[in-house]
Design an enzyme around this catalytic site. Sequence first.
Site, PDB file in Angstrom:
ATOM      1  N   LYS A 102      26.393 132.902 -35.349  1.00  0.00           N
ATOM      2  CA  LYS A 102      27.602 133.707 -35.508  1.00  0.00           C
ATOM      3  C   LYS A 102      27.399 135.053 -34.816  1.00  0.00           C
ATOM      4  CE  LYS A 102      30.665 135.335 -39.232  1.00  0.00           C
ATOM      5  NZ  LYS A 102      30.801 135.469 -40.695  1.00  0.00           N
ATOM      6  N   HIS A 104      29.664 137.623 -34.941  1.00  0.00           N
ATOM      7  CA  HIS A 104      30.464 138.700 -35.538  1.00  0.00           C
ATOM      8  C   HIS A 104      30.136 138.780 -37.027  1.00  0.00           C
ATOM      9  CE1 HIS A 104      32.756 134.967 -36.080  1.00  0.00           C
ATOM     10  NE2 HIS A 104      33.237 135.517 -37.179  1.00  0.00           N
TER      11      HIS A 104
END
Length: 219
Positions: A102, A104
Amino acid sequence: MTYKEEFIKFMVESGVLTFGEFTLKSGRIAPYFINAGNYKTGAQLAKLGGFYAECIKDNNIDVETLFGPAYKGIPLAVSAATALYNKFGIDVSYCFDRKEAKDHGEGGMFVGRTLQDGEKVVIIDDVMTSGKAMRESLPKLKSAADVNVTGMVITVDRMEKGLNTDDSAVQEVYKEFGIKVYSIININDIIDAIKNGVIEGKEHLDNMLAYREKYGVEA
């Protein structure tokens, strides 16, 4: 009835363990088949977690965190962690990996416990065919922290030779990584369950024994 016998009965009742004639990915014709994808209800998952917990406790596996490889291992690790606490009062952490990191929010490759150097981690998976889950999981875990993988727990050890080796996948993993793979049951337990009338299937017993003789390895 032992927890191993209860598990075999549970597998049959859940449609996970079936008998007949099945062509495996290896091309072998097997007299039994295990389809873990047939676990699909909350009740089944709760019971399954309990059997993982029994195996961990029975083998005295030293663990602080359970790791479930995405995707199939995620509900297994969660249910096992829950069962360890509910059945034995043992509170462990759990985590699982993302297929893609991921980029963010909190970011990262893992969800759940943030792994620390020296942490005792046990990998939870369903069945082992080739050791692929271990080969993929170990580098990911080691990239997060210098963890101590104290074992891997699967549901069934087929105790079956590989296509190009006389070792089973479980034995290959131990030779390659020095990590012991524990199983809730193995093929011998299934054969004994048929012999002892724990489950139906005595008409398949000769085929089970012949297959074991042809492709089996010793524990």
